[in-house]
Design a protein around this motif. Structure first.
Motif, PDB file in Angstrom:
ATOM      1  N   SER A   1      22.299 -15.969  29.173  1.00  0.00           N
ATOM      2  CA  SER A   1      21.540 -15.796  30.411  1.00  0.00           C
ATOM      3  C   SER A   1      21.359 -17.138  31.094  1.00  0.00           C
ATOM      4  O   SER A   1      21.779 -18.171  30.608  1.00  0.00           O
ATOM      5  CB  SER A   1      20.171 -15.163  30.104  1.00  0.00           C
ATOM      6  OG  SER A   1      19.426 -16.043  29.289  1.00  0.00           O
TER       7      SER A   1
ATOM      8  N   THR B   1      22.388 -14.437  23.840  1.00  0.00           N
ATOM      9  CA  THR B   1      22.078 -13.027  23.975  1.00  0.00           C
ATOM     10  C   THR B   1      22.201 -12.342  22.630  1.00  0.00           C
ATOM     11  O   THR B   1      23.201 -12.496  21.934  1.00  0.00           O
ATOM     12  CB  THR B   1      23.048 -12.375  24.978  1.00  0.00           C
ATOM     13  OG1 THR B   1      22.996 -13.110  26.184  1.00  0.00           O
ATOM     14  CG2 THR B   1      22.695 -10.923  25.219  1.00  0.00           C
TER      15      THR B   1
ATOM     16  N   CYS C   1      21.490  -0.823  33.915  1.00  0.00           N
ATOM     17  CA  CYS C   1      20.719  -1.920  33.348  1.00  0.00           C
ATOM     18  C   CYS C   1      19.601  -1.381  32.455  1.00  0.00           C
ATOM     19  O   CYS C   1      18.988  -0.341  32.760  1.00  0.00           O
ATOM     20  CB  CYS C   1      20.108  -2.795  34.445  1.00  0.00           C
ATOM     21  SG  CYS C   1      21.339  -3.538  35.543  1.00  0.00           S
TER      22      CYS C   1
ATOM     23  N   ASP D   1      16.408  -3.175  29.530  1.00  0.00           N
ATOM     24  CA  ASP D   1      15.770  -4.406  29.086  1.00  0.00           C
ATOM     25  C   ASP D   1      16.630  -5.082  28.031  1.00  0.00           C
ATOM     26  O   ASP D   1      17.128  -4.438  27.101  1.00  0.00           O
ATOM     27  CB  ASP D   1      14.379  -4.089  28.529  1.00  0.00           C
ATOM     28  CG  ASP D   1      13.559  -5.367  28.373  1.00  0.00           C
ATOM     29  OD1 ASP D   1      13.860  -6.144  27.445  1.00  0.00           O
ATOM     30  OD2 ASP D   1      12.642  -5.570  29.175  1.00  0.00           O
ATOM     31  N   ASN D   2      16.816  -6.388  28.165  1.00  0.00           N
ATOM     32  CA  ASN D   2      17.729  -7.112  27.273  1.00  0.00           C
ATOM     33  C   ASN D   2      17.243  -7.121  25.826  1.00  0.00           C
ATOM     34  O   ASN D   2      18.042  -7.233  24.894  1.00  0.00           O
ATOM     35  CB  ASN D   2      17.897  -8.542  27.790  1.00  0.00           C
ATOM     36  CG  ASN D   2      18.945  -9.306  26.999  1.00  0.00           C
ATOM     37  OD1 ASN D   2      20.002  -8.769  26.703  1.00  0.00           O
ATOM     38  ND2 ASN D   2      18.655 -10.538  26.637  1.00  0.00           N
TER      39      ASN D   2
ATOM     40  N   SER E   1      27.091  -5.504  22.189  1.00  0.00           N
ATOM     41  CA  SER E   1      27.730  -4.628  23.180  1.00  0.00           C
ATOM     42  C   SER E   1      29.187  -4.430  22.802  1.00  0.00           C
ATOM     43  O   SER E   1      29.921  -5.382  22.584  1.00  0.00           O
ATOM     44  CB  SER E   1      27.628  -5.240  24.582  1.00  0.00           C
ATOM     45  OG  SER E   1      28.417  -4.515  25.474  1.00  0.00           O
TER      46      SER E   1
ATOM     47  N   SER F   1      30.117  -6.848  31.526  1.00  0.00           N
ATOM     48  CA  SER F   1      28.664  -6.840  31.330  1.00  0.00           C
ATOM     49  C   SER F   1      28.139  -8.253  31.472  1.00  0.00           C
ATOM     50  O   SER F   1      28.841  -9.228  31.210  1.00  0.00           O
ATOM     51  CB  SER F   1      28.305  -6.272  29.951  1.00  0.00           C
ATOM     52  OG  SER F   1      28.941  -7.023  28.920  1.00  0.00           O
TER      53      SER F   1
ATOM     54  N   VAL G   1      24.091 -10.603  31.492  1.00  0.00           N
ATOM     55  CA  VAL G   1      22.641 -10.643  31.319  1.00  0.00           C
ATOM     56  C   VAL G   1      22.073 -11.417  32.506  1.00  0.00           C
ATOM     57  O   VAL G   1      22.499 -12.530  32.792  1.00  0.00           O
ATOM     58  CB  VAL G   1      22.257 -11.316  29.993  1.00  0.00           C
ATOM     59  CG1 VAL G   1      20.744 -11.449  29.886  1.00  0.00           C
ATOM     60  CG2 VAL G   1      22.796 -10.510  28.824  1.00  0.00           C
TER      61      VAL G   1
ATOM     62  N   LYS H   1      14.610 -10.470  31.513  1.00  0.00           N
ATOM     63  CA  LYS H   1      16.042 -10.403  31.300  1.00  0.00           C
ATOM     64  C   LYS H   1      16.504  -8.952  31.286  1.00  0.00           C
ATOM     65  O   LYS H   1      15.887  -8.096  30.660  1.00  0.00           O
ATOM     66  CB  LYS H   1      16.435 -11.091  29.991  1.00  0.00           C
ATOM     67  CG  LYS H   1      16.223 -12.603  29.997  1.00  0.00           C
ATOM     68  CD  LYS H   1      16.712 -13.218  28.694  1.00  0.00           C
ATOM     69  CE  LYS H   1      16.503 -14.737  28.696  1.00  0.00           C
ATOM     70  NZ  LYS H   1      16.975 -15.343  27.440  1.00  0.00           N
ATOM     71  N   GLN H   2      17.605  -8.707  31.969  1.00  0.00           N
ATOM     72  CA  GLN H   2      18.183  -7.376  32.060  1.00  0.00           C
ATOM     73  C   GLN H   2      19.623  -7.432  31.583  1.00  0.00           C
ATOM     74  O   GLN H   2      20.387  -8.302  31.990  1.00  0.00           O
ATOM     75  CB  GLN H   2      18.133  -6.862  33.500  1.00  0.00           C
ATOM     76  CG  GLN H   2      16.739  -6.707  34.076  1.00  0.00           C
ATOM     77  CD  GLN H   2      16.022  -5.523  33.479  1.00  0.00           C
ATOM     78  OE1 GLN H   2      16.611  -4.469  33.288  1.00  0.00           O
ATOM     79  NE2 GLN H   2      14.757  -5.703  33.183  1.00  0.00           N
ATOM     80  N   PHE H   3      19.979  -6.485  30.715  1.00  0.00           N
ATOM     81  CA  PHE H   3      21.366  -6.344  30.276  1.00  0.00           C
ATOM     82  C   PHE H   3      22.013  -5.271  31.146  1.00  0.00           C
ATOM     83  O   PHE H   3      21.535  -4.136  31.201  1.00  0.00           O
ATOM     84  CB  PHE H   3      21.427  -5.938  28.801  1.00  0.00           C
ATOM     85  CG  PHE H   3      22.810  -5.559  28.343  1.00  0.00           C
ATOM     86  CD1 PHE H   3      23.757  -6.534  28.084  1.00  0.00           C
ATOM     87  CD2 PHE H   3      23.164  -4.226  28.191  1.00  0.00           C
ATOM     88  CE1 PHE H   3      25.026  -6.175  27.678  1.00  0.00           C
ATOM     89  CE2 PHE H   3      24.429  -3.872  27.784  1.00  0.00           C
ATOM     90  CZ  PHE H   3      25.363  -4.843  27.519  1.00  0.00           C
TER      91      PHE H   3
END
Length: 605
Positions: A48, A54, A131, A133-134, A140, A146, A148, A156-158
């Motif tokens: 990120s 990550t 998306c 929440d990370n 993954s 993809s 982050v 943070k968003q995945f």
């Protein structure tokens, strides 16, 4: 013997097989990604923006909170998922880099976003991101790109880029012909009148619409290049109308003279020299140094024009037409100005008048004789407000409507039809005694203009040499029966232009194209009277949007958080009394007892 709670918890997790330990429960995802870019496909995610690594997630983890239609906007330095678009709608200037047009190949930029402050609509493709929440993702294995991201709240968003081909394409355009024209026109039709107003902003160099500066060295006066225009019912000439830069136009007005014998040689409006006894400033900054001739362009007459001369009862060499040809070179300003005249003789009598025409034309300055490409109304799709292009033979021009003069009579000038703008106009036409065939021909030419449009351009950049880029205009006449009239003539009095259009292509880069056009005439029966009569004529244009929106994307994943299948296995074994349970094993029971005793001891303390 006292055993700490931490030690008991460690023993409990050691008994649970690895790979089936509980995973965190789902939590509502935050907003979609604030930027986008390619991530790892099927591997470890990129770090990120904070630089933290990550975490990974095990197989079977599904993250599904779709945010459809979110355009990808990679951050600075990020590679584009789709760096090149098959169609670049914002590339309107051939051979020149258009500012903020990220798909313009003339810019020769590998990463346009590092140079432009933003990208114009149509520079990037539409994209869809899913998306969560990370903190819920450990690893993954998605085959899609993809990344982050950190949203506006610092969370943070995945995000996974969803590959959906339907997201970027409209359906195929409808086939429109004479048989089914009315069906989409009725289904999608509606009345609307739109108008837009643009005010040019001042700039250190000439911009479109700016007044052109002139300099009279004899009197050391800075003025403006004038283009007299007619006002009022009689169309009287006013001198205060300035010519606009890059605005090619023609104006007509009338001058009345109380004493033409004196005005013939004294009125500067009749003298050709008054239209070129000055210089034109190349750029406005030339006002700061009026003595420097490099900022001034002389006005060169194309042919020798005689001065007005009063000979008996006639005023000779009076100016009736002035044509300026101005060559420009972008921000370098005006490079060349030439003028030509039309002259006539006037009879000296009370209430004498003269109709004058003033034409100003602009063209690009070129050192060679290479022909310039024609103007576009879009590239390739039409842009709202641009002229609707028509074709007659091999000549490209614009579809036009009637225009009236100050007294309501039909003018030789006509309104250009602007794409997407419904309009109506009318005027009065004086009819003289002629045979019916000539009268019908004159009425038709007055309604549709000269030359008569035969085809209309499908796209705004249609080439006259490519006939496949033009569609024929359908025509329909309304016949009127003249019952009991032997000396009647059926003439057209109204023309309705119907244009069917639709968006095709990418949803992020839609292209407006014309599906079909039709001319509808309404006729009226009149008696052929030897006296002069007036007929009211009207022309209208209606644009009908027949775009069929595509089906919404389907098959998006759904949230389905599950614990491991054997998460409650120790509890089932401990409390089960079935035949399949191990009756001699007391280890699970002892573990549960120790946990309960530890909890009770903590409460007593």
């Amino acid at each position: 013997m006292y055993t700490s709670p931490l030690a008991l918890l460690q023993v409990f997790f050691l008994l649970v097989p690895e790979g089936v330990r509980p995973q965190p429960s789902s939590s509502p995802p935050g907003p979609g990604p604030t930027s986008s870019g390619p991530g790892s496909q099927g591997g470890t995610l990129e770090p990120s923006s904070e630089g933290t690594e990550t975490p990974r997630a095990g197989p079977g983890t599904s993250s599904v909170f779709p945010t459809l239609g979110t355009p990808s906007a990679p951050g600075d330095g990020a590679m584009d998922l789709f760096p090149v678009l098959p169609i670049c709608v914002c590339d309107l200037t051939p051979g020149t880099c258009d500012i903020n047009c990220c798909c313009d190949r003339d810019c020769s930029l590998l990463h346009p976003r590092t140079v432009f402050s933003f990208c114009l609509p149509g520079s990037v493709r539409s994209s869809s991101w899913v998306c969560v929440d990370n903190s819920l993702i450990f690893r993954s294995n998605s085959p899609f790109p993809s990344r982050v991201f950190v949203d506006v709240n610092g969370i943070k968003q995945f995000c996974v880029h969803v590959n959906n081909s339907k997201l970027n394409y409209f359906q195929k355009p409808q086939k429109v012909n004479a048989s089914n024209f009315q069906t989409p026109a009725t289904e999608f039709g509606g009345n609307s009148f739109n108008s837009t107003f643009q005010t040019p902003s001042p700039a250190p160099f000439y911009r479109a619409g700016d007044p052109i500066l002139t300099y009279f060295s004899e009197w050391s006066v800075v003025s403006l290049l004038r283009q007299p225009a007619g006002v009022g019912a009689g169309g009287l000439c006013i001198e205060s109308n300035p010519a606009g830069f890059l605005e090619s136009k023609s104006t007509t007005c009338v001058r009345f003279f109380k004493n033409l014998a004196n005005s013939c040689t004294l009125d500067p409006a009749l003298n050709a020299i008054s239209y070129y006894n000055f210089t034109v400033l190349k750029v406005p900054r030339g006002m700061t140094d009026l003595q420097n001739m490099k900022f001034q362009v002389p006005v060169t007459p194309v042919s020798q024009a005689g001065s007005p001369l009063l000979a008996g009862n006639t005023c000779q060499n009076a100016v009736s037409q002035v044509i300026y040809e101005i060559e420009t070179n972008g921000t370098f300003g005006i490079q060349k100005v030439s003028v030509s005249f039309g002259q006539t003789n006037l009879t000296v009598e009370p209430g004498a008048s003269l109709q004058q025409q003033f034409i100003i034309r602009f063209r690009a300055f070129q050192s060679t004789a290479t022909p310039l490409p024609g103007p576009r109304s879009g590239n390739p799709g039409y842009i709202a407000g641009k002229p609707l292009l028509a074709l007659t033979g091999d000549i490209s021009h614009s579809v036009t409507l009637l225009q009236s003069q100050g007294d309501g009579t039909c003018s030789v000038r006509r309104h250009k039809v602007q794409f997407g703008v419904n309009a109506m106009s009318g005027c009065k036409l004086r009819l003289k005694k002629v045979d019916c065939n000539h009268l019908q021909q004159e009425m038709y030419q007055t309604l549709h203009g000269r030359p008569r449009p035969e085809h209309v351009a499908i796209f705004g950049n249609a080439d006259p040499a490519q006939k496949a880029e033009w569609t024929p205009i359908l025509s329909r006449n309304y016949s009127v029966s003249a019952t009991g009239c032997t000396s009647c003539c059926i003439i057209p009095v109204s023309l309705e232009i119907q244009v069917l259009w639709a968006y095709i292509g990418l949803q992020s880069n839609p292209q407006a194209h014309v599906s079909g056009a039709r001319f509808l005439y309404q006729c009226q029966s009149i008696k052929q009277d030897p006296q002069v009569m007036e007929m009211s004529l009207t022309t209208t244009v209606t644009f009908v949007d027949i775009t069929q929106k595509p089906e919404p994307p389907r098959g998006q994943p759904k949230t389905d958080w599950k614990l491991p299948f054997d998460f409650f296995f120790p509890f089932k074994v401990a409390f089960s009394k079935g035949a399949d349970s191990q009756k001699g094993s007391v280890s699970p029971v002892l573990i549960l007892c120790l946990l309960l005793l530890q909890i009770l001891s903590l409460k007593t303390k």
